[in-house]
Motif scaffolding. Sequence first.
Motif, PDB file in Angstrom:
ATOM      1  N   HIS A 228       0.939  -1.350   0.004  1.00 40.02           N
ATOM      2  CA  HIS A 228      -0.186   0.100  -0.022  1.00 40.02           C
ATOM      3  C   HIS A 228       0.828   1.108   0.056  1.00 40.02           C
ATOM      4  O   HIS A 228       2.096   1.304   0.542  1.00 40.02           O
ATOM      5  N   TYR A 229       0.398   2.269  -0.194  1.00 45.79           N
ATOM      6  CA  TYR A 229       0.894   3.650   0.012  1.00 45.79           C
ATOM      7  C   TYR A 229       2.229   3.695  -0.485  1.00 45.79           C
ATOM      8  O   TYR A 229       3.068   4.129   0.078  1.00 45.79           O
ATOM      9  N   ALA A 230       2.549   3.154  -2.022  1.00 39.74           N
ATOM     10  CA  ALA A 230       4.047   3.309  -2.298  1.00 39.74           C
ATOM     11  C   ALA A 230       4.025   4.587  -3.033  1.00 39.74           C
ATOM     12  O   ALA A 230       3.479   4.800  -4.115  1.00 39.74           O
ATOM     13  N   PRO A 231       5.078   5.248  -2.802  1.00 36.25           N
ATOM     14  CA  PRO A 231       5.468   6.465  -3.501  1.00 36.25           C
ATOM     15  C   PRO A 231       6.250   5.942  -4.569  1.00 36.25           C
ATOM     16  O   PRO A 231       6.668   4.538  -4.622  1.00 36.25           O
ATOM     17  N   SER A 232       6.348   6.576  -5.859  1.00 37.51           N
ATOM     18  CA  SER A 232       7.291   6.100  -6.804  1.00 37.51           C
ATOM     19  C   SER A 232       8.705   6.404  -6.871  1.00 37.51           C
ATOM     20  O   SER A 232       9.449   5.754  -7.604  1.00 37.51           O
ATOM     21  N   ILE A 289       0.389  14.188   5.948  1.00 43.60           N
ATOM     22  CA  ILE A 289       1.481  13.426   5.673  1.00 43.60           C
ATOM     23  C   ILE A 289       1.171  12.990   4.075  1.00 43.60           C
ATOM     24  O   ILE A 289       2.351  12.737   3.163  1.00 43.60           O
ATOM     25  N   TYR A 290      -0.067  12.594   3.444  1.00 39.68           N
ATOM     26  CA  TYR A 290      -0.056  11.934   2.247  1.00 39.68           C
ATOM     27  C   TYR A 290       0.190  13.060   1.199  1.00 39.68           C
ATOM     28  O   TYR A 290       0.781  12.664   0.238  1.00 39.68           O
ATOM     29  N   SER A 291      -0.144  14.415   1.453  1.00 39.58           N
ATOM     30  CA  SER A 291       0.002  15.509   0.523  1.00 39.58           C
ATOM     31  C   SER A 291       1.867  15.815   0.419  1.00 39.58           C
ATOM     32  O   SER A 291       2.131  15.752  -0.529  1.00 39.58           O
ATOM     33  N   ALA A 292       2.323  15.608   1.599  1.00 39.65           N
ATOM     34  CA  ALA A 292       3.848  15.629   1.792  1.00 39.65           C
ATOM     35  C   ALA A 292       4.579  14.495   0.665  1.00 39.65           C
ATOM     36  O   ALA A 292       5.302  14.475  -0.201  1.00 39.65           O
ATOM     37  N   LEU A 293       4.038  13.266   0.862  1.00 36.11           N
ATOM     38  CA  LEU A 293       4.375  12.181  -0.074  1.00 36.11           C
ATOM     39  C   LEU A 293       4.248  12.280  -1.483  1.00 36.11           C
ATOM     40  O   LEU A 293       5.204  12.116  -2.417  1.00 36.11           O
ATOM     41  N   HIS A 294       2.954  12.790  -1.769  1.00 34.13           N
ATOM     42  CA  HIS A 294       2.803  13.116  -3.198  1.00 34.13           C
ATOM     43  C   HIS A 294       3.770  14.143  -3.799  1.00 34.13           C
ATOM     44  O   HIS A 294       4.177  13.984  -4.953  1.00 34.13           O
ATOM     45  N   LYS A 295       3.906  15.184  -3.034  1.00 30.47           N
ATOM     46  CA  LYS A 295       4.729  16.199  -3.453  1.00 30.47           C
ATOM     47  C   LYS A 295       6.439  15.743  -3.528  1.00 30.47           C
ATOM     48  O   LYS A 295       7.010  15.952  -4.454  1.00 30.47           O
ATOM     49  N   ALA A 296       6.896  15.121  -2.389  1.00 29.66           N
ATOM     50  CA  ALA A 296       8.041  14.649  -2.383  1.00 29.66           C
ATOM     51  C   ALA A 296       8.567  13.572  -3.512  1.00 29.66           C
ATOM     52  O   ALA A 296       9.711  13.837  -4.069  1.00 29.66           O
ATOM     53  N   GLU A 297       7.707  12.898  -3.997  1.00 24.52           N
ATOM     54  CA  GLU A 297       8.035  11.761  -4.819  1.00 24.52           C
ATOM     55  C   GLU A 297       8.275  12.836  -6.202  1.00 24.52           C
ATOM     56  O   GLU A 297       8.900  12.062  -7.240  1.00 24.52           O
ATOM     57  N   ARG A 320       1.313   4.012   8.013  1.00 26.88           N
ATOM     58  CA  ARG A 320       1.242   4.359   6.548  1.00 26.88           C
ATOM     59  C   ARG A 320       2.533   4.422   6.059  1.00 26.88           C
ATOM     60  O   ARG A 320       3.005   3.955   4.956  1.00 26.88           O
ATOM     61  N   VAL A 321       3.272   5.206   6.753  1.00 24.46           N
ATOM     62  CA  VAL A 321       4.791   5.756   6.305  1.00 24.46           C
ATOM     63  C   VAL A 321       5.581   4.404   6.396  1.00 24.46           C
ATOM     64  O   VAL A 321       6.304   4.098   5.402  1.00 24.46           O
ATOM     65  N   ASN A 322       5.475   3.415   7.304  1.00 26.41           N
ATOM     66  CA  ASN A 322       6.179   2.226   7.112  1.00 26.41           C
ATOM     67  C   ASN A 322       5.866   1.337   6.049  1.00 26.41           C
ATOM     68  O   ASN A 322       6.768   0.804   5.449  1.00 26.41           O
ATOM     69  N   ALA A 325       7.747   3.094   3.098  1.00 30.40           N
ATOM     70  CA  ALA A 325       9.074   2.569   3.366  1.00 30.40           C
ATOM     71  C   ALA A 325       9.250   1.239   2.964  1.00 30.40           C
ATOM     72  O   ALA A 325      10.461   0.669   2.870  1.00 30.40           O
ATOM     73  N   GLY A 326       8.346   0.136   2.841  1.00 37.82           N
ATOM     74  CA  GLY A 326       8.167  -1.040   2.641  1.00 37.82           C
ATOM     75  C   GLY A 326       9.059  -1.630   3.900  1.00 37.82           C
ATOM     76  O   GLY A 326       9.892  -2.841   3.799  1.00 37.82           O
ATOM     77  N   GLY A 327       9.131  -1.082   5.241  1.00 38.39           N
ATOM     78  CA  GLY A 327       9.493  -1.666   6.250  1.00 38.39           C
ATOM     79  C   GLY A 327      11.104  -1.072   6.583  1.00 38.39           C
ATOM     80  O   GLY A 327      11.648  -1.413   7.553  1.00 38.39           O
TER      81      GLY A 327
END
Length: 330
Positions: A228-232, A289-297, A320-322, A325-327
């Motif tokens: 889930h929740y995988a940034p690119s 958090i999600y907005s930051a991940l969207h932007k960061a990627e 969600r962050v873990n 990060a895939g752990g």
Amino acid sequence: MKTEILSGEQAIKKGAEIVRAGGVVAFPTETVYGLAANAYNPDAVRAVFAAKGRPMDNPLIVHLADKNLISTVTSGFDKKYNALVNAFMPGPLTLVVPRCKDIPDEVTAGLDTVGVRVPSDPMCRAFLAACGVPVAAPSANLSTRISPTSASHVYEDMNGRIPLIIDGGESNVGIESTVLDITGDAPVILRPGAVTAEMIAGVLGGEVKSHSGKVLAAAPAPGMKYKHYAPSCECVVAESISSAVQCYNEEKKKGCDPIILCRSRNAPLLGDCRFMALGEDDAQVCRNIYSALHKAEKIADFIICEDLGASGVAASVMNRVNKAAGGKRV
Ligand code: TXA
Ligand code: MG
């Protein structure tokens, strides 16, 4: 298919018409944006799975305009849990309850339970009321992508796949609802969210069983087994600010362009490192958090997120962050 973005009354009216006619539209909620279909229409529900690219064995949550309607989708549950309905609904809580037979298998993935949620966002509730039917909806991202907290996030994933995105601004809570299974003797959190185990125990008394990130593979929420929740781009969790800075410098040396996500108060400790501040308290961090991940990627190729904490809402954010990060930890 052309994807329109509309706001206000006009958006609600048109969105509800599409849903009643068996179509799929994206809509705002206080947690994240959802992809709506008439829960009584199996073909419409299939179209949601198709638009998301989601496996059919992962059930959808049924969204209702009012908590008085809960009895129309369940075959009944232990009265002691009414206290949860009174305390947290409308709001970011989904209750897994015995399902009523009118809800088709496509919604529940054949389970004999159904997830029920009554959102609190006013525009969302107006939309659900206008639909006039229970609305089956997952988050409005492509399967395995980061959940959307704005209409433009939805557009990135759903452009060309659905006719309409109802724009209700930014989601106020920012992560998906807490999913709580109340079909057994004790409540079990299948997915942590802004309604925490402590808050639930505070209302019910007694124990709330919780699934920590590490045992999620064995969790009964079918969705938990999927990535889930995988940034690119690559993403890691840093144990401390100093390990974040160390990792940042190592990635820089390799020629990468990293970014650090952290609480605002820790930003001064980062020296020259590029960063995005997530805000100060847990509610702000959750909202951002999600907005930051969207932007960061988009602006970096390596995301380093500070460990934000292990209790309360911060623990739900870290769930969600873990996953993003895939752990992986540094
Ligand atoms: O905040 C939210 O819950 C958002 C907004 C749109 O309401 N929706 C959302 O839906 O996050 P989705 O489909 O992305 O996640 C629903 C989660 C999945 O992990 C699914 O497996 C679980 O809830 N779920 C749904 N029905 C269930 C059931 N009957 N038993 C166990 N888990 C269930
Ligand atoms: Mg989702």
